[in-house]
Design a protein around this motif. Sequence first.
Motif, PDB file in Angstrom:
ATOM      1  N   SER A 190       0.579  33.642 -38.312  1.00  0.00           N
ATOM      2  CA  SER A 190      -0.230  33.173 -37.410  1.00  0.00           C
ATOM      3  C   SER A 190      -1.773  33.886 -37.323  1.00  0.00           C
ATOM      4  O   SER A 190      -1.561  35.107 -37.146  1.00  0.00           O
ATOM      5  N   ARG A 238       4.977  30.207 -44.262  1.00  0.00           N
ATOM      6  CA  ARG A 238       4.180  29.080 -43.303  1.00  0.00           C
ATOM      7  C   ARG A 238       3.060  29.897 -42.570  1.00  0.00           C
ATOM      8  O   ARG A 238       3.045  30.749 -41.973  1.00  0.00           O
ATOM      9  N   HIS A 241      11.601  34.894 -44.946  1.00  0.00           N
ATOM     10  CA  HIS A 241      10.919  33.747 -44.341  1.00  0.00           C
ATOM     11  C   HIS A 241       9.769  34.248 -43.794  1.00  0.00           C
ATOM     12  O   HIS A 241      10.164  34.769 -42.498  1.00  0.00           O
ATOM     13  N   GLU A 281       3.518  25.995 -46.715  1.00  0.00           N
ATOM     14  CA  GLU A 281       3.205  25.112 -45.392  1.00  0.00           C
ATOM     15  C   GLU A 281       1.686  25.742 -44.974  1.00  0.00           C
ATOM     16  O   GLU A 281       1.754  27.000 -44.714  1.00  0.00           O
ATOM     17  N   VAL A 282       1.044  25.040 -44.868  1.00  0.00           N
ATOM     18  CA  VAL A 282      -0.402  25.336 -43.859  1.00  0.00           C
ATOM     19  C   VAL A 282      -0.566  24.289 -42.820  1.00  0.00           C
ATOM     20  O   VAL A 282      -0.672  23.164 -43.220  1.00  0.00           O
ATOM     21  N   ASP A 283      -1.223  24.999 -41.598  1.00  0.00           N
ATOM     22  CA  ASP A 283      -1.537  23.964 -40.709  1.00  0.00           C
ATOM     23  C   ASP A 283      -2.670  24.476 -39.958  1.00  0.00           C
ATOM     24  O   ASP A 283      -2.654  25.602 -39.599  1.00  0.00           O
ATOM     25  N   THR A 335      10.159  31.453 -47.766  1.00  0.00           N
ATOM     26  CA  THR A 335       9.238  30.588 -47.317  1.00  0.00           C
ATOM     27  C   THR A 335       7.982  31.345 -46.705  1.00  0.00           C
ATOM     28  O   THR A 335       8.046  32.201 -46.272  1.00  0.00           O
ATOM     29  N   LEU A 356       8.892  27.244 -50.326  1.00  0.00           N
ATOM     30  CA  LEU A 356       8.393  26.301 -49.411  1.00  0.00           C
ATOM     31  C   LEU A 356       7.229  26.862 -49.030  1.00  0.00           C
ATOM     32  O   LEU A 356       7.139  28.158 -48.700  1.00  0.00           O
ATOM     33  N   SER A 395       7.227  37.686 -38.740  1.00  0.00           N
ATOM     34  CA  SER A 395       5.903  36.935 -38.494  1.00  0.00           C
ATOM     35  C   SER A 395       4.914  38.135 -38.141  1.00  0.00           C
ATOM     36  O   SER A 395       5.048  39.402 -38.040  1.00  0.00           O
ATOM     37  N   LYS A 422       3.728  21.540 -47.706  1.00  0.00           N
ATOM     38  CA  LYS A 422       3.515  20.993 -46.435  1.00  0.00           C
ATOM     39  C   LYS A 422       2.140  21.238 -45.959  1.00  0.00           C
ATOM     40  O   LYS A 422       1.864  22.453 -45.949  1.00  0.00           O
ATOM     41  N   TRP A 449       6.236  33.850 -41.237  1.00  0.00           N
ATOM     42  CA  TRP A 449       5.287  33.060 -40.502  1.00  0.00           C
ATOM     43  C   TRP A 449       3.855  33.682 -40.171  1.00  0.00           C
ATOM     44  O   TRP A 449       4.076  34.897 -39.866  1.00  0.00           O
ATOM     45  N   ASN A 451      -0.006  29.277 -40.170  1.00  0.00           N
ATOM     46  CA  ASN A 451      -0.397  28.585 -38.959  1.00  0.00           C
ATOM     47  C   ASN A 451      -1.688  29.119 -38.362  1.00  0.00           C
ATOM     48  O   ASN A 451      -1.989  30.120 -37.881  1.00  0.00           O
TER      49      ASN A 451
END
Length: 173
Positions: A35, A71, A31, A112-114, A69, A110, A10, A139, A33, A73
């Motif tokens: 942020s 992600r 994996h 993913e974006v939010d 992966t 994978l 992260s 996603k 993340w 955020n």
Amino acid sequence: QTPELWNAVSTHFSLERLRRIRNLSKSSPLHVWISLGTETDGGSPFFEAGNERYQALALVFSQAHRIRTLRINMHYWSSAEHFQSQAHGKIASLEAVVEKLSSSLPLLELFEVDDVYNRAHIPDNIFSGIPPPTLRIVKLDYCAGSATCPLFQTSLTSLTLSNSQFGGSLDGT
């Protein structure tokens, strides 16, 4: 030591912790993340101190060939202007992160974006215009872009678009 136990990364982690994970995970897939947000007030040996996220991103993407992966955020800030002032212009938007996605991501399965606050624009040049061959799950929450985006030009097994808007048709007509 089992490298698979050290594969969660992260950008909230301190640089020391990220370096340790990089070494302990050896060649195991990662994996990740990411942020994005304002800098933290304090720090510890385990979490970032001040604004280290730009350095953390550089460290994470130096291992892009291992990312399975990813992600991203964007929940931790409410406007690009505020975050830009906090990050001294270094990471003002998803686009700045996407520039780093031109790296080869041969293991990525994978993505993913939010981005609930700003409706992130997914550019057509993401992944240098060529999606990773292993990409299967995408996603996107609160995102926008073109229907010809490379994310849609791969053999996806799952595509989730929530609160997102992509212009044009997905079949290219």
